[in-house]
Motif scaffolding. Sequence first.
Motif, mmCIF file in Angstrom:
data_model
loop_
_atom_site.group_PDB
_atom_site.id
_atom_site.type_symbol
_atom_site.label_atom_id
_atom_site.label_comp_id
_atom_site.label_asym_id
_atom_site.label_seq_id
_atom_site.Cartn_x
_atom_site.Cartn_y
_atom_site.Cartn_z
ATOM 1 N N GLU A 149 -24.325 -18.627 -8.984
ATOM 2 C CA GLU A 149 -25.300 -19.574 -9.527
ATOM 3 C C GLU A 149 -26.185 -18.907 -10.575
ATOM 4 O OE1 GLU A 149 -27.154 -21.317 -6.067
ATOM 5 O OE2 GLU A 149 -25.268 -22.228 -5.431
ATOM 6 N N LYS A 150 -26.522 -17.646 -10.353
ATOM 7 C CA LYS A 150 -27.305 -16.909 -11.356
ATOM 8 C C LYS A 150 -26.537 -16.803 -12.670
ATOM 9 C CE LYS A 150 -29.889 -12.632 -12.191
ATOM 10 N NZ LYS A 150 -29.361 -12.454 -13.560
ATOM 11 N N SER A 151 -25.226 -16.618 -12.587
ATOM 12 C CA SER A 151 -24.440 -16.496 -13.815
ATOM 13 C C SER A 151 -24.491 -17.787 -14.632
ATOM 14 C CB SER A 151 -22.993 -16.126 -13.486
ATOM 15 O OG SER A 151 -22.269 -17.229 -12.947
ATOM 16 N N LEU A 152 -24.540 -18.928 -13.964
ATOM 17 C CA LEU A 152 -24.630 -20.207 -14.674
ATOM 18 C C LEU A 152 -26.004 -20.366 -15.321
ATOM 19 C CD1 LEU A 152 -22.923 -22.550 -12.050
ATOM 20 C CD2 LEU A 152 -21.901 -21.620 -14.142
ATOM 21 N N ILE A 153 -27.029 -19.950 -14.607
ATOM 22 C CA ILE A 153 -28.379 -19.983 -15.184
ATOM 23 C C ILE A 153 -28.459 -19.056 -16.391
ATOM 24 C CG2 ILE A 153 -30.803 -19.440 -14.737
ATOM 25 C CD1 ILE A 153 -30.212 -20.224 -11.771
ATOM 26 N N ASP A 154 -27.898 -17.861 -16.267
ATOM 27 C CA ASP A 154 -27.894 -16.902 -17.379
ATOM 28 C C ASP A 154 -27.161 -17.481 -18.598
ATOM 29 O OD1 ASP A 154 -29.296 -15.079 -15.873
ATOM 30 O OD2 ASP A 154 -27.549 -13.863 -15.353
ATOM 31 N N ASP A 155 -26.068 -18.204 -18.348
ATOM 32 C CA ASP A 155 -25.342 -18.837 -19.451
ATOM 33 C C ASP A 155 -26.256 -19.794 -20.205
ATOM 34 O OD1 ASP A 155 -23.039 -17.493 -18.761
ATOM 35 O OD2 ASP A 155 -22.067 -19.215 -17.820
ATOM 36 N N GLY A 156 -26.995 -20.617 -19.446
ATOM 37 C CA GLY A 156 -27.894 -21.569 -20.080
ATOM 38 C C GLY A 156 -29.011 -20.888 -20.853
ATOM 39 N N ILE A 157 -29.568 -19.831 -20.280
ATOM 40 C CA ILE A 157 -30.647 -19.103 -20.953
ATOM 41 C C ILE A 157 -30.151 -18.483 -22.259
ATOM 42 C CG2 ILE A 157 -32.169 -17.100 -20.765
ATOM 43 C CD1 ILE A 157 -32.389 -17.725 -17.743
ATOM 44 N N LYS A 158 -28.938 -17.940 -22.244
ATOM 45 C CA LYS A 158 -28.362 -17.375 -23.463
ATOM 46 C C LYS A 158 -28.223 -18.425 -24.555
ATOM 47 C CE LYS A 158 -25.706 -13.803 -21.056
ATOM 48 N NZ LYS A 158 -24.335 -13.391 -20.621
ATOM 49 N N ASN A 159 -28.070 -19.678 -24.143
ATOM 50 C CA ASN A 159 -27.933 -20.780 -25.101
ATOM 51 C C ASN A 159 -29.274 -21.415 -25.451
ATOM 52 O OD1 ASN A 159 -25.150 -20.488 -25.247
ATOM 53 N ND2 ASN A 159 -24.755 -21.961 -23.606
ATOM 54 N N GLY A 160 -30.361 -20.738 -25.088
ATOM 55 C CA GLY A 160 -31.677 -21.202 -25.481
ATOM 56 C C GLY A 160 -32.369 -22.119 -24.495
ATOM 57 N N LYS A 161 -31.804 -22.265 -23.304
ATOM 58 C CA LYS A 161 -32.407 -23.136 -22.296
ATOM 59 C C LYS A 161 -33.461 -22.385 -21.485
ATOM 60 C CE LYS A 161 -29.880 -26.683 -23.326
ATOM 61 N NZ LYS A 161 -30.460 -27.937 -23.844
ATOM 62 N N LYS A 162 -34.303 -23.147 -20.807
ATOM 63 C CA LYS A 162 -35.367 -22.569 -19.991
ATOM 64 C C LYS A 162 -34.822 -22.170 -18.616
ATOM 65 C CE LYS A 162 -38.856 -25.453 -22.248
ATOM 66 N NZ LYS A 162 -39.853 -26.545 -22.069
ATOM 67 N N PRO A 163 -35.402 -21.143 -17.982
ATOM 68 C CA PRO A 163 -34.919 -20.686 -16.663
ATOM 69 C C PRO A 163 -35.318 -21.666 -15.555
ATOM 70 C CG PRO A 163 -36.846 -19.430 -17.304
ATOM 71 C CD PRO A 163 -36.508 -20.297 -18.492
ATOM 72 N N ILE A 164 -34.737 -22.844 -15.615
ATOM 73 C CA ILE A 164 -35.027 -23.911 -14.654
ATOM 74 C C ILE A 164 -33.736 -24.344 -13.989
ATOM 75 C CG2 ILE A 164 -35.860 -26.277 -14.382
ATOM 76 C CD1 ILE A 164 -37.676 -25.810 -16.793
ATOM 77 N N TYR A 165 -33.796 -24.486 -12.679
ATOM 78 C CA TYR A 165 -32.662 -24.832 -11.821
ATOM 79 C C TYR A 165 -32.922 -26.239 -11.285
ATOM 80 C CZ TYR A 165 -29.299 -23.567 -8.022
ATOM 81 O OH TYR A 165 -28.246 -23.485 -7.148
ATOM 82 N N ILE A 166 -32.217 -27.240 -11.847
ATOM 83 C CA ILE A 166 -32.404 -28.637 -11.449
ATOM 84 C C ILE A 166 -31.472 -28.980 -10.299
ATOM 85 C CG2 ILE A 166 -32.165 -31.055 -12.158
ATOM 86 C CD1 ILE A 166 -34.464 -29.845 -13.569
ATOM 87 N N GLN A 167 -32.020 -29.570 -9.236
ATOM 88 C CA GLN A 167 -31.216 -30.047 -8.109
ATOM 89 C C GLN A 167 -31.147 -31.572 -8.153
ATOM 90 O OE1 GLN A 167 -33.844 -27.428 -5.311
ATOM 91 N NE2 GLN A 167 -32.098 -28.154 -4.113
#
Length: 238
Positions: free
Chosen positions: A21-39
């Motif tokens: 799950e961290k790897s998916l968050i890291d992917d988003g952050i690399k693309n300019g997204k905020k470190p937010i995990y939406i459920q």
Amino acid sequence: MNGSIALVGSGEYLPQMAEFEKSLIDDGIKNGKKPIYIQIPTAAGRESESRLNHWRDLGKEQAEKLGVESIFLPIYDRDGANNQEYVDQIRDSALVYMSGGDPHYLANSLLDTPVWKAVYENYLSGGSIAGCSAGAMVLSSHIPNFRLSKSEPTVGLNLIPKIRVIPHFDKFFKWIPESAAKILLNIPSDGILMGIDELTALTKRSNSNIWQVSGKSKVHILKGLKEQQLVAGDTISF
């Protein structure tokens, strides 16, 4: 710039899936997204309050361990999926995770709603999207009715239209044989049928055509490609 897509057999928010799950968050952050995990717990929207609280707390605990912000959106029906407040919170999040429950209820609740549009647009601009169990099944164009085999399939969210996912695959065939599943899923001629074991995922990273397996068990390609079993680290293209 599309984000990453993950199809998960089971195990959302569990310790065994934290690194994934961290790897998916890291992917988003690399693309300019905020470190937010939406459920998004909509698939479990008709379960008890205690069960919904369980999923909320489990996801929050996971996000805290990963050092990111978690936002649990109480979208339990179509009214929730039309709530502009929830739409606004989805924008620019690194990961949107749709957890398990009833895939038909999930699809009927989200299809053609502002929340699903926001999730999709966030993915198109680089955010990761993950579906676990029901959340994985609903990303196809149609969802079969396994227990009501004569019923018409439910229209899915159509993010990956040609793929049909059988989650919990290592437990699934305790009650239905593989040959019957191929018939019940009514795979189109150019479609792909796969089973994903528990605590296992198949992921396509941002702007890639390669899917990679992660987790403790296997992904089973059953129809539409060469029949095979894939384990962690294995890749496949389609």
